[in-house]
Scaffold this motif. Structure first.
Motif, PDB file in Angstrom:
ATOM      1  N   GLU A 220      29.951  34.154  29.605  1.00  0.00           N
ATOM      2  CA  GLU A 220      29.320  34.617  30.844  1.00  0.00           C
ATOM      3  C   GLU A 220      29.882  35.978  31.251  1.00  0.00           C
ATOM      4  O   GLU A 220      29.153  36.845  31.755  1.00  0.00           O
ATOM      5  CB  GLU A 220      29.561  33.591  31.956  1.00  0.00           C
ATOM      6  CG  GLU A 220      28.908  33.935  33.285  1.00  0.00           C
ATOM      7  CD  GLU A 220      27.391  33.846  33.234  1.00  0.00           C
ATOM      8  OE1 GLU A 220      26.746  34.536  34.055  1.00  0.00           O
ATOM      9  OE2 GLU A 220      26.857  33.115  32.380  1.00  0.00           O
ATOM     10  N   MET A 221      31.189  36.181  31.049  1.00  0.00           N
ATOM     11  CA  MET A 221      31.819  37.463  31.391  1.00  0.00           C
ATOM     12  C   MET A 221      31.519  38.541  30.361  1.00  0.00           C
ATOM     13  O   MET A 221      31.800  39.713  30.593  1.00  0.00           O
ATOM     14  CB  MET A 221      33.339  37.282  31.493  1.00  0.00           C
ATOM     15  CG  MET A 221      33.800  36.429  32.645  1.00  0.00           C
ATOM     16  SD  MET A 221      35.613  36.378  32.784  1.00  0.00           S
ATOM     17  CE  MET A 221      36.073  35.444  31.318  1.00  0.00           C
ATOM     18  N   GLU A 222      30.986  38.141  29.217  1.00  0.00           N
ATOM     19  CA  GLU A 222      30.715  39.062  28.106  1.00  0.00           C
ATOM     20  C   GLU A 222      31.990  39.780  27.676  1.00  0.00           C
ATOM     21  O   GLU A 222      32.013  40.978  27.412  1.00  0.00           O
ATOM     22  CB  GLU A 222      29.623  40.065  28.476  1.00  0.00           C
ATOM     23  CG  GLU A 222      28.287  39.403  28.760  1.00  0.00           C
ATOM     24  CD  GLU A 222      27.187  40.399  29.064  1.00  0.00           C
ATOM     25  OE1 GLU A 222      27.516  41.600  29.283  1.00  0.00           O
ATOM     26  OE2 GLU A 222      26.021  39.997  29.081  1.00  0.00           O
ATOM     27  N   GLY A 223      33.058  38.997  27.625  1.00  0.00           N
ATOM     28  CA  GLY A 223      34.355  39.536  27.214  1.00  0.00           C
ATOM     29  C   GLY A 223      35.189  39.939  28.416  1.00  0.00           C
ATOM     30  O   GLY A 223      34.675  40.182  29.507  1.00  0.00           O
ATOM     31  N   LEU A 224      36.498  39.989  28.208  1.00  0.00           N
ATOM     32  CA  LEU A 224      37.420  40.339  29.280  1.00  0.00           C
ATOM     33  C   LEU A 224      38.551  41.182  28.719  1.00  0.00           C
ATOM     34  O   LEU A 224      39.318  40.722  27.861  1.00  0.00           O
ATOM     35  CB  LEU A 224      37.989  39.067  29.925  1.00  0.00           C
ATOM     36  CG  LEU A 224      39.010  39.271  31.051  1.00  0.00           C
ATOM     37  CD1 LEU A 224      38.349  39.943  32.246  1.00  0.00           C
ATOM     38  CD2 LEU A 224      39.628  37.929  31.452  1.00  0.00           C
ATOM     39  N   GLU A 225      38.671  42.425  29.175  1.00  0.00           N
ATOM     40  CA  GLU A 225      39.762  43.287  28.741  1.00  0.00           C
ATOM     41  C   GLU A 225      41.074  42.779  29.342  1.00  0.00           C
ATOM     42  O   GLU A 225      41.145  42.495  30.548  1.00  0.00           O
ATOM     43  CB  GLU A 225      39.510  44.734  29.156  1.00  0.00           C
ATOM     44  CG  GLU A 225      38.353  45.390  28.418  1.00  0.00           C
ATOM     45  CD  GLU A 225      38.249  46.881  28.721  1.00  0.00           C
ATOM     46  OE1 GLU A 225      39.180  47.421  29.346  1.00  0.00           O
ATOM     47  OE2 GLU A 225      37.235  47.478  28.335  1.00  0.00           O
ATOM     48  N   LEU A 226      42.110  42.682  28.513  1.00  0.00           N
ATOM     49  CA  LEU A 226      43.360  42.065  28.937  1.00  0.00           C
ATOM     50  C   LEU A 226      44.415  43.065  29.400  1.00  0.00           C
ATOM     51  O   LEU A 226      45.255  42.733  30.240  1.00  0.00           O
ATOM     52  CB  LEU A 226      43.920  41.203  27.804  1.00  0.00           C
ATOM     53  CG  LEU A 226      43.028  40.028  27.383  1.00  0.00           C
ATOM     54  CD1 LEU A 226      43.607  39.316  26.179  1.00  0.00           C
ATOM     55  CD2 LEU A 226      42.834  39.048  28.538  1.00  0.00           C
ATOM     56  N   LYS A 227      44.407  44.275  28.871  1.00  0.00           N
ATOM     57  CA  LYS A 227      45.422  45.248  29.272  1.00  0.00           C
ATOM     58  C   LYS A 227      45.373  45.559  30.770  1.00  0.00           C
ATOM     59  O   LYS A 227      46.432  45.648  31.414  1.00  0.00           O
ATOM     60  CB  LYS A 227      45.299  46.530  28.450  1.00  0.00           C
ATOM     61  CG  LYS A 227      45.929  46.408  27.073  1.00  0.00           C
ATOM     62  CD  LYS A 227      45.638  47.606  26.193  1.00  0.00           C
ATOM     63  CE  LYS A 227      46.403  48.843  26.567  1.00  0.00           C
ATOM     64  NZ  LYS A 227      46.219  49.920  25.560  1.00  0.00           N
ATOM     65  N   PRO A 228      44.194  45.712  31.387  1.00  0.00           N
ATOM     66  CA  PRO A 228      44.178  45.962  32.840  1.00  0.00           C
ATOM     67  C   PRO A 228      44.799  44.828  33.653  1.00  0.00           C
ATOM     68  O   PRO A 228      45.458  45.076  34.662  1.00  0.00           O
ATOM     69  CB  PRO A 228      42.688  46.126  33.152  1.00  0.00           C
ATOM     70  CG  PRO A 228      42.081  46.589  31.864  1.00  0.00           C
ATOM     71  CD  PRO A 228      42.840  45.859  30.798  1.00  0.00           C
ATOM     72  N   ILE A 229      44.578  43.580  33.223  1.00  0.00           N
ATOM     73  CA  ILE A 229      45.181  42.450  33.927  1.00  0.00           C
ATOM     74  C   ILE A 229      46.700  42.513  33.805  1.00  0.00           C
ATOM     75  O   ILE A 229      47.437  42.336  34.788  1.00  0.00           O
ATOM     76  CB  ILE A 229      44.642  41.115  33.380  1.00  0.00           C
ATOM     77  CG1 ILE A 229      43.165  40.956  33.735  1.00  0.00           C
ATOM     78  CG2 ILE A 229      45.448  39.940  33.931  1.00  0.00           C
ATOM     79  CD1 ILE A 229      42.537  39.687  33.189  1.00  0.00           C
TER      80      ILE A 229
END
Length: 475
Positions: A220-229
């Motif tokens: 649903e999120m179409e992927g999630l970048e982890l470095k910003p988190i």
């Protein structure tokens, strides 16, 4: 010359401190330098260091590896069962574990207990005793998670029916994927060697309801970048290894809207959200996968002295260099200096354990302790110690990671890109903050503290790299 001898002289003493003391007793002035021979006095290691220092090809290789690490963009793209993500696990009875390779007979209690539990979970055996018989007959094989681009905390066990996060480095270098298992929470859990019916039932639920929910949410999120988190969590008091409260909260801000937009049953959503919000370490495994992804991008750069893996199996500590590929360099794991829960002490502890040192290898965790002063209440020391640890790591790294900054150090980038040469030359060991497991399977976590990587790993890695360069010249 006469003028020189008429001046008051100050002696720089690089030997035993007693030499400086004798000079002072005689009325002279001496400064005792804190010096020791490179590589703890290993002659061959010192010669290898000399051969790898001030070499243009080494510096160029390290710059390439470092740039690839910095450019990596780890993105959560899917959730799969481990046997789907890593087909080798589906083809044979194979279980992955943390750290460098080790035979069953040499494994520590928590790793053995976790493997036995995984066999029962997979229904290859009906109980622990039958699982032990299978192992002793050679029916089950074991390999490190890192051999399959995977990571797991503590025992690090991954078997075919367990769900894994799928993290992809979405850069021009190509969509290489890495994997990590799910975090079970605290208490009696598989990663500490627990293997009773409650542990197995939790794993079954994680492999069904939880995995299903996470899979649809990620899509649903179409992927999630982890470095910003991770970067934001460092500004909120985490160091994204032993403290992930902020990172887990930031992850939930992304997951909950995605979950609510699906057609999953409300009861299932309640159970899933309750499980995640009750586990501050839920993001840890994603942090580890992100760090593995960044460091995988830096692998296999010929002649590079950059460290790409640090991992522990509860007995030995192992590292890999970019310039030596998948070859392990091992030494006995150093003890953990920390705080123990009431009723436990150092005599109860297993040796350093887990793949989670991949976070320090990538410049966070112990390297980013300055961002997490509260972590010292868990691992021991003071906030000043945490800050000093982050500063000390600048002496053994190729540079900093501007994506990860430390407010307590005026937003300086975290030290990143461990250079094996600098470790050997300066005598400063990479620092790791870690949980402490009981040496007996299933007891669980009994404390947390600070440890370091053993020097011998880095000495042997430099000796191997120098030998390879010498062979290239001969050819």
């Amino acid at each position: 010359m006469k003028a020189l001898f008429n001046q008051k002289l100050t002696v720089l003493n690089a030997g035993l401190t007693s030499f400086a003391t004798n000079i002072e007793r005689a009325g002279g002035s001496a400064v005792a330098m804190n010096w020791q021979p490179p590589g703890s006095g290993d002659k061959q290691g010192g010669m290898a260091l000399a051969g790898l220092t001030n070499q243009a090809d080494i510096e160029q290789a390290n710059q390439v590896a470092m740039n690839r690490y910095l450019a990596a963009q780890p993105t959560l793209v899917d959730v799969m069962l481990a046997g789907e993500a890593m087909p080798e696990l589906a083809e044979r009875k194979l279980i992955l574990h943390a750290g460098p390779p080790i035979a069953w007979q040499g494994m520590c209690g928590p790793v053995q207990g976790a493997i036995l539990g995984a066999i029962v979970f997979e229904r290859w055996a009906s109980d622990i005793e039958q699982a032990r018989v299978m192992i002793e007959s050679g029916d089950v094989k074991f390999e490190p998670c890192h051999h399959y681009n995977a990571v797991g905390p503590m025992a690090g066990i991954i078997s075919r029916s367990m769900p894994v996060w799928v993290v992809e480095n979405q850069t021009e270098q190509g969509p290489e994927r890495v994997f990590s298992n799910f975090n079970e929470g605290l208490g009696k859990v598989l990663r500490f060697g627990a293997n009773n019916s409650d542990v197995i039932e939790r794993l079954e639920w994680m492999g069904s309801e939880l995995a299903q929910a996470m899979k649809v949410a990620v899509r649903e999120m179409e992927g999630l970048e982890l470095k910003p988190i991770m970067a934001q969590a460092l500004h909120m008091g985490d160091e994204v290894h032993n403290r992930n409260a902020a990172a887990t909260g930031l992850l939930m801000k992304q997951l909950i809207p995605a979950l609510l937009s699906t057609d999953l049953p409300q009861d299932q959503l309640k159970r899933v959200i309750s499980f995640i919000t009750g586990n501050d370490h839920f993001f840890l495994n994603l942090s580890m996968a992100a760090c593995k992804s960044m460091l995988k991008a830096a692998e296999n750069v010929e002649n590079s002295t950059m460290v790409t893996v640090m991992a522990r199996n509860g007995v030995n500590f192992g590292i890999q260099l970019s310039g030596t590929g998948k070859q392990w360099f091992q030494a006995p794991a150093n003890p953990v200096n920390g705080l123990f829960f009431p009723g436990f002490g150092v005599e109860d502890a297993a040796a350093d354990l887990g793949d989670s040192a991949i976070t320090e290898t990538a410049g966070v965790g112990g390297f980013a302790m300055a961002s997490s002063p509260a972590i010292v209440k868990f691992v021991g020391g003071t906030p000043n110690d945490a800050t000093n640890n982050s500063r000390a790591m600048q002496a053994i790294t190729l540079g900093g990671n501007p994506a990860f900054t430390l407010p307590a150090l005026n937003f300086a980038p975290t030290a990143a890109g461990i250079d094996a040469r600098k470790v050997v030359d300066n005598g400063v060991l990479p620092i790791i903050n870690t949980g402490i497991a009981h040496k007996q399977a299933g007891v669980g976590q009994i404390g947390a503290g600070i440890t370091t990587a053993p020097m011998q790993c880095f000495v042997e890695a430099l000796r191997e790299l120098e030998q390879r360069r010498a062979e290239q010249v001969t050819l």
